[in-house]
Design an enzyme around this catalytic site. Sequence first.
Site, PDB file in Angstrom:
ATOM      1  N   ASP A 266       0.854  -1.189   0.000  1.00  0.00           N
ATOM      2  CA  ASP A 266       0.000   0.000   0.000  1.00  0.00           C
ATOM      3  C   ASP A 266       0.891   1.241   0.000  1.00  0.00           C
ATOM      4  OD1 ASP A 266      -2.875   1.150   0.619  1.00  0.00           O
ATOM      5  OD2 ASP A 266      -1.452   2.220   1.924  1.00  0.00           O
ATOM      6  N   ILE A 267       0.555   2.226  -0.868  1.00  0.00           N
ATOM      7  CA  ILE A 267       1.314   3.484  -0.922  1.00  0.00           C
ATOM      8  C   ILE A 267       0.941   4.333   0.288  1.00  0.00           C
ATOM      9  CG2 ILE A 267       1.749   5.574  -2.268  1.00  0.00           C
ATOM     10  CD1 ILE A 267       1.009   4.011  -4.784  1.00  0.00           C
TER      11      ILE A 267
ATOM     12  N   GLU B 220      -4.799   2.282  -4.093  1.00  0.00           N
ATOM     13  CA  GLU B 220      -3.341   2.352  -4.111  1.00  0.00           C
ATOM     14  C   GLU B 220      -2.715   1.072  -3.575  1.00  0.00           C
ATOM     15  OE1 GLU B 220      -4.630   4.184  -0.183  1.00  0.00           O
ATOM     16  OE2 GLU B 220      -5.385   3.965  -2.220  1.00  0.00           O
TER      17      GLU B 220
END
Length: 570
Positions: A435-436, A479
């Site tokens: 996950d960003i 994301e």
Amino acid sequence: MSNRALLRLIIATSFLAVVFLSSLSIFVLSPAYKRLIIRNTELEAVKIARHLQAMVVAEGNGSLVESGPAFVEMVLEAVRDFGLMKIKLFAPDGETLFSTAPRDIGVINRHDYFHRQVARGEVFTKVIRKDEKSLEEQVVTVDVVETYVPIMAAGKFLGAFEIYLEITEEIRELEGLLFRTNGLMLLAAGGLFVALLVISRRALLNLAAHERAQRRIVEQSEELRIRNHELSVINDISRVLSESTELRDLLPQVLETVVDRLAVLRLAWKGGIMLVNGERMELVAHLGHPESFLALHQNLTIRDCLCGLAVRTGEVICSADSHDDAHHTIVYPGMEPHGHIIVPLHSGSRVVGVLYLYLPVDTEVGEDNLELLKSIGNQIGLAVDNVRLYEETKRLALHDPLTGLANRRYMEMNLKKAINLAERYRQPLTVALLDIDYFKAYNDTYGHTAGDELLVEVAGKLIKGTRNTDQPAARYGGEEFLLTLPSTGLEGGGIVAERIRKAIGDELGITVSIGLAEFQPGISRDALVDAADQALYRAKENGRNRVECAPRLSSSPRSGGPEDGPPINE
């Protein structure tokens, strides 16, 4: 023998029959009738002579007596009764003893016929036509039968009668009859011949029409055979085209089918198919080529050789001899003289590739075969376009349109396959969920376009950071990304995750958090992903920009299918 020759024979035979019948009447029947008249006249003269003989032969001594008044009276009566012209009585030496023409009395007949034939007891007859000379050199004014009848007694020649019988009327009637008969015969034969000619002409016309119809039937049968062959070839190619949706499997089979079925062109077991991609041509299927050929055909453009010419023009290219064709620009060691036929693969108005085949030198390709090859080219071209469209549709259906990574559906399919393989072969399998960090803030600061660009860059780093044997990286949602790492344990997965985290931070200037979970036999797909999600959650809680591993999972019965289980926290 043909019907036409038989008909000609019948016409010729009929004509000869007409000529024969006419000739028979003129040269056989007419003389025969005249001979019959002469014979009858001769017999009549003999009868008259026998009747008169009793008056001139003396009884007892068998000699001629002088012709007295009674004899003369009898002769004159015979002349009247039988229409005789003249009667003569000759002595054995040929002297004329009596004649109805007194000037003949005393004249001696010295002719051979009298002394050699008549004197030997033979009747001698001759026909004297009008204005011709008689046997005694006298000109007659009518048609006459002149008959000499010998007078014999006990085998002794006593003299002879010469009797002149006129046959002018009989000859005239006979000639008239023969003329009418011949005329009617010729008229009937001529009419029959003309009728036969008319019938024959109609028969010839009908025969010619029949022969034309027969030729047409033969031609149509040949055309039907050719059409059936063409349909058979096209059907075989259609069958091959329907057997696969992978071009690299499909096109080699199509090439072999074309070369095998077009035996009429005497094709060599050699050829290939090139597909067009912009300005470039890629050799995707080939037969019978050496390595030197393949090396020269790795980086072709539509400007090269005969194949490029077919792409540019969209027309079938026939080359009689490669050594003499200026457009055949690619030459390799050991290349033998050959002919070519290059077929563009059309899909609508576009040329998507070419099919090139090898022919014997100076082979002429007929118009029918050219049309067949065009149809084959259109068929293959359309199939190529359909397969490409299918592949593109499949790609869009299974991949994220923004990043090009596998989408959620494709990820689930791949993960299921990876779990089955890991369980079957007792191999490790690790899943990483990435996950960003602070992506929402990034979007708010730089805008959604920049956010999309960042997602694409991160996807590129994921692809670069995984091995070729790994399953495709997937965009899990928003994301978040998921990596499936076959044949990789938790420790190895941690190394891969750490390498990716560091590369993204160093090269993109952002941070990511990653959660890892290792598959254990007996657990479900959803449980595995949920474990990775829990590890990701801990990475977030522990300050982000880090990798967290899930504890070893406990074996439990599988539950649910691909769609079951609680959603993963995003």
